[in-house]
Each structure stands twice: as C-alpha cells, then as structure tokens.
Motif scaffolding. Structure first.
Motif, PDB file in Angstrom:
ATOM      1  N   ILE A 281      94.911  -1.877  51.241  1.00 12.69           N
ATOM      2  CA  ILE A 281      96.241  -1.942  51.857  1.00 12.69           C
ATOM      3  C   ILE A 281      96.881  -3.282  51.511  1.00 12.69           C
ATOM      4  O   ILE A 281      96.374  -4.351  51.870  1.00 12.69           O
ATOM      5  CB  ILE A 281      96.148  -1.785  53.388  1.00 12.69           C
ATOM      6  CG1 ILE A 281      95.510  -0.450  53.756  1.00 12.69           C
ATOM      7  CG2 ILE A 281      97.528  -1.917  54.023  1.00 12.69           C
ATOM      8  CD1 ILE A 281      96.289   0.764  53.275  1.00 12.69           C
ATOM      9  N   HIS A 282      97.985  -3.229  50.791  1.00  6.39           N
ATOM     10  CA  HIS A 282      98.728  -4.436  50.429  1.00  6.39           C
ATOM     11  C   HIS A 282      99.641  -4.831  51.587  1.00  6.39           C
ATOM     12  O   HIS A 282     100.266  -3.972  52.229  1.00  6.39           O
ATOM     13  CB  HIS A 282      99.544  -4.184  49.164  1.00  6.39           C
ATOM     14  CG  HIS A 282      98.693  -3.859  47.980  1.00  6.39           C
ATOM     15  ND1 HIS A 282      98.094  -4.825  47.207  1.00  6.39           N
ATOM     16  CD2 HIS A 282      98.323  -2.654  47.446  1.00  6.39           C
ATOM     17  CE1 HIS A 282      97.397  -4.251  46.238  1.00  6.39           C
ATOM     18  NE2 HIS A 282      97.521  -2.931  46.359  1.00  6.39           N
TER      19      HIS A 282
ATOM     20  N   CYS B 142     104.881   2.329  61.843  1.00 11.28           N
ATOM     21  CA  CYS B 142     103.697   2.313  60.976  1.00 11.28           C
ATOM     22  C   CYS B 142     103.475   0.974  60.286  1.00 11.28           C
ATOM     23  O   CYS B 142     102.367   0.665  59.854  1.00 11.28           O
ATOM     24  CB  CYS B 142     103.783   3.420  59.932  1.00 11.28           C
ATOM     25  SG  CYS B 142     105.151   3.227  58.758  1.00 11.28           S
ATOM     26  N   GLY B 143     104.517   0.144  60.160  1.00 10.68           N
ATOM     27  CA  GLY B 143     104.391  -1.093  59.415  1.00 10.68           C
ATOM     28  C   GLY B 143     104.113  -0.801  57.943  1.00 10.68           C
ATOM     29  O   GLY B 143     104.561   0.208  57.397  1.00 10.68           O
ATOM     30  N   ILE B 144     103.336  -1.667  57.315  1.00 13.58           N
ATOM     31  CA  ILE B 144     103.037  -1.500  55.887  1.00 13.58           C
ATOM     32  C   ILE B 144     101.902  -0.509  55.654  1.00 13.58           C
ATOM     33  O   ILE B 144     101.556  -0.216  54.506  1.00 13.58           O
ATOM     34  CB  ILE B 144     102.692  -2.854  55.234  1.00 13.58           C
ATOM     35  CG1 ILE B 144     101.644  -3.627  56.051  1.00 13.58           C
ATOM     36  CG2 ILE B 144     103.941  -3.717  55.104  1.00 13.58           C
ATOM     37  CD1 ILE B 144     100.235  -3.267  55.794  1.00 13.58           C
TER      38      ILE B 144
ATOM     39  N   ARG C 219     108.782  -0.504  50.572  1.00  8.83           N
ATOM     40  CA  ARG C 219     108.157  -0.750  49.277  1.00  8.83           C
ATOM     41  C   ARG C 219     106.648  -0.936  49.401  1.00  8.83           C
ATOM     42  O   ARG C 219     105.893  -0.601  48.481  1.00  8.83           O
ATOM     43  CB  ARG C 219     108.792  -1.957  48.588  1.00  8.83           C
ATOM     44  CG  ARG C 219     108.655  -3.285  49.307  1.00  8.83           C
ATOM     45  CD  ARG C 219     109.497  -4.369  48.634  1.00  8.83           C
ATOM     46  NE  ARG C 219     109.446  -5.642  49.322  1.00  8.83           N
ATOM     47  CZ  ARG C 219     108.596  -6.617  49.007  1.00  8.83           C
ATOM     48  NH1 ARG C 219     107.725  -6.447  48.027  1.00  8.83           N
ATOM     49  NH2 ARG C 219     108.619  -7.768  49.667  1.00  8.83           N
ATOM     50  N   PHE C 220     106.198  -1.448  50.558  1.00  8.96           N
ATOM     51  CA  PHE C 220     104.758  -1.577  50.773  1.00  8.96           C
ATOM     52  C   PHE C 220     104.124  -0.215  51.037  1.00  8.96           C
ATOM     53  O   PHE C 220     103.012   0.062  50.576  1.00  8.96           O
ATOM     54  CB  PHE C 220     104.481  -2.529  51.936  1.00  8.96           C
ATOM     55  CG  PHE C 220     104.862  -3.950  51.662  1.00  8.96           C
ATOM     56  CD1 PHE C 220     104.018  -4.783  50.949  1.00  8.96           C
ATOM     57  CD2 PHE C 220     106.076  -4.451  52.107  1.00  8.96           C
ATOM     58  CE1 PHE C 220     104.371  -6.093  50.682  1.00  8.96           C
ATOM     59  CE2 PHE C 220     106.442  -5.756  51.843  1.00  8.96           C
ATOM     60  CZ  PHE C 220     105.588  -6.584  51.128  1.00  8.96           C
TER      61      PHE C 220
ATOM     62  N   SER D 189     111.479   3.860  46.558  1.00 10.66           N
ATOM     63  CA  SER D 189     111.628   2.782  47.525  1.00 10.66           C
ATOM     64  C   SER D 189     112.545   3.156  48.681  1.00 10.66           C
ATOM     65  O   SER D 189     112.578   2.472  49.681  1.00 10.66           O
ATOM     66  CB  SER D 189     112.183   1.537  46.824  1.00 10.66           C
ATOM     67  OG  SER D 189     113.446   1.821  46.249  1.00 10.66           O
ATOM     68  N   GLN D 190     113.280   4.240  48.556  1.00  8.99           N
ATOM     69  CA  GLN D 190     114.185   4.642  49.627  1.00  8.99           C
ATOM     70  C   GLN D 190     113.476   5.556  50.617  1.00  8.99           C
ATOM     71  O   GLN D 190     113.129   5.141  51.706  1.00  8.99           O
ATOM     72  CB  GLN D 190     115.414   5.344  49.019  1.00  8.99           C
ATOM     73  CG  GLN D 190     116.230   4.451  48.105  1.00  8.99           C
ATOM     74  CD  GLN D 190     116.789   3.254  48.826  1.00  8.99           C
ATOM     75  OE1 GLN D 190     117.255   3.368  49.955  1.00  8.99           O
ATOM     76  NE2 GLN D 190     116.766   2.090  48.185  1.00  8.99           N
TER      77      GLN D 190
END
Length: 320
Positions: free
Chosen positions: A56-57, A107-109, A142-143, A187-188
């Motif tokens: 996970i980045h 959810c965050g990244i 994007r993440f 990314s959208q």
C-alpha cells in the motif's frame, strides 16, 4: 426474520445507553496504540492478509502538510489490515445477508478492505462481493488507483488446469487476452473490473456531497467505515452520510410499489481513543441507528476491546 432480529439473536440486545456503554469500554484495560499509524514516515507499507502480500503506497508528506480538509487519509492505519482480514474471513458475519455490494466511507489511500473481499476465491467459487465502492476526498484518488493497480494480481481467479487439449488452451489464451485488454484505472473515477468484482472509487465529501448523486441510487448490503471517528466536528456529517447511504436500499423498496426492502447493515470499526469523542459519536449514531457491539468472542486476537478496537453494527431506524 429482519436484520435487527438477526442481530439480536446472534449479538444480544442492542446498546441501550451510550454513556453506560462508553463507561464499560473505557474501564477495561487495553493496549495503547498511540494515534494508530502503522508507519507514518514510510512511502509504502507491506501487509499480509490470508497469506497474500499487499503493498500500500501512502504519502507522509501529505500527512504532515497543512492541507485544508484534513490529511489523516494519507497513510495506512493499524486497524485497517486487521479489519480487512476479519471481514473477508469465512463467514465472520454469517448471520447477515451476503455482502454482494459494499460502500466504504472514508477509505483514505487504502483499498485493502475491497481487495480482501474481492480476492477471497475458493477452489469452487468466486467471492461473494460483486460491487465495492470506495469513497473519500478526491486527493486520495491517485493513491487508490496506484494501490489497486499494484495489487490487482490478487483479484484474478486461480488458474485452471488447461491440459485438456487445444480447445481448452485456446480458451485460456482468449481469456488472458481479454484480461490484458480490460480497462485500467483512472485518476477521476477509479474502476477495476475483474471477472467477479467491480471496484470503484468515487470522490465523496461528507460535509458537501450527497450520497445518491455520488454513488447512484442503487442500495448496498453493507456500508463500512473503518477508523473514521477521531474528530468531533465530523461526527454529524459522517453519520448523516451513513444514514443516507443505508436509506438507498429502503428507497428501492418504496419505488417497487411500497414493498419492504431488506435493511443495509452499517459496520463501524474504530480505535478507542478519546472517550469524550467516542461517547459523542455513539450518542449521535444511536439517534439514527439501533446499534449492536460485536462481542470480543466473535473477533480475532488483535481486534478486540483489550487491543484498543471496537466494531459496531447498526440498522437504520425508521426515521433518520
């Protein structure tokens, strides 16, 4: 049997008093997790769920920035891998309807919950979850795209033995070619489609966005929020969003001619931090939902009250 009746049969009576519930939880000794980050300085974190390794980045720079709207979703929190492992285990909530569609708030990244549910293949059947919608503020998109792409190999079904002649080998080759040509992530609105589960990311701000206009009018079996209760100012918008999401399923029943639709289960997992914030959250939650706490005996080691974590399941009241 209604969802509320099922929960009562398996978990006991719903929580009656938020103040008493808070007292019970915070009187018990528990492990201290500080804020609950796994590693806020690392650019990526490796975790293992059901013998599958995920990368996970994340973004330490965003976490430490002064970005308006908050930065807590920029890194992976300790509860998420634990919750992902539990929710995707064989029948952790067998008394609930199968979670064919899931909406996650905040959810965050991390798409770990979606990845875990969508990669629970068995030798004979694909995972139950067919549709998973991840939501959070747009800065994490994007993440999410990168983390879905990084771990996409876990979403592929087990390879079948194709030593059955040219026809079988040709079919396998055609399937592989189709998979290679399937759309990647954007990314959208991030979308990852496999043969068994459609994972999407939608930008959703609890304070400004309407659920239905963001995720559509189709209801969900589960609405999930993992470690989103930390800021008292966000409690009301978060829980209104939970209520609006759970109302989608009821609205479907009304549109179908007044029939009673199955309720959506709202599953809230969180780390026990400040007791004042927790009690404010539970009081607000119980104003909209009937709430059941999942007993420690139904949770794995590491995800219990003694470990500093708690999970509630809510059913929307008739009027919210």
């Amino acid at each position: 049997m209604s969802l509320a009746e099922r929960l009562t049969a398996h978990l006991g009576e719903a929580v009656a008093d938020p103040e008493e519930e808070t007292f019970i939880l915070y009187c018990r000794p528990r492990t201290t997790h500080s804020l609950g980050f796994i590693d806020p300085k690392a650019s990526s974190v490796d975790v293992t769920i059901h013998n599958k390794d995920y990368t996970i980045h994340q973004s330490p720079s965003i976490l430490s920035s002064s970005r308006a709207g908050g930065t807590t979703g920029a890194v992976l929190w300790a509860i998420t891998p634990l919750f992902a492992s539990w929710i995707s285990s064989p029948a952790p909530l067998a008394f609930l309807p199968p979670p064919t569609s899931v909406l996650e708030l905040g959810c965050g990244i991390s798409p770990l919950n979606a990845l875990a549910l969508a990669s629970t293949y068995t030798a004979s059947s694909p995972p139950v979850t067919r549709r998973y919608v991840l939501t959070d503020q747009s800065y994490v998109s994007r993440f999410i795209a990168r983390n879905l792409s990084e771990n996409e190999h876990h979403l592929q079904p087990p390879k079948r033995n194709v030593r059955g002649g040219k026809a079988n080998r040709a079919a396998a080759a055609a399937a592989a070619a189709a998979a290679a040509e399937s759309p990647a992530v954007s990314s959208q609105t991030t979308t990852t489609t496999t043969t068994s589960c459609d994972i999407q990311f939608k930008s959703l701000d609890w304070e400004t966005d309407a659920v239905a206009s963001t995720v559509g009018s189709q209801g969900f079996d589960l609405v999930v929020a993992c470690d989103c209760v930390y800021n008292e100012a966000l409690i009301k918008p978060l829980l209104q969003t939970c209520a609006d999401a759970c109302q989608l399923r009821r609205a479907e029943g009304e549109e179908d001619g007044g029939g009673e639709a199955a309720d959506t289960a709202c599953v809230i997992a969180q780390q026990l931090r400040d007791d004042t914030v927790f009690e404010a959250w539970l009081t607000t939650f119980m104003s909209k939902f009937r709430a059941w706490r999942v007993a420690d005996g139904l949770l794995p080691a590491g995800l219990r009250v003694e470990d500093g974590f708690v999970i509630y399941i809510g059913v929307l009241k008739s009027k919210h």
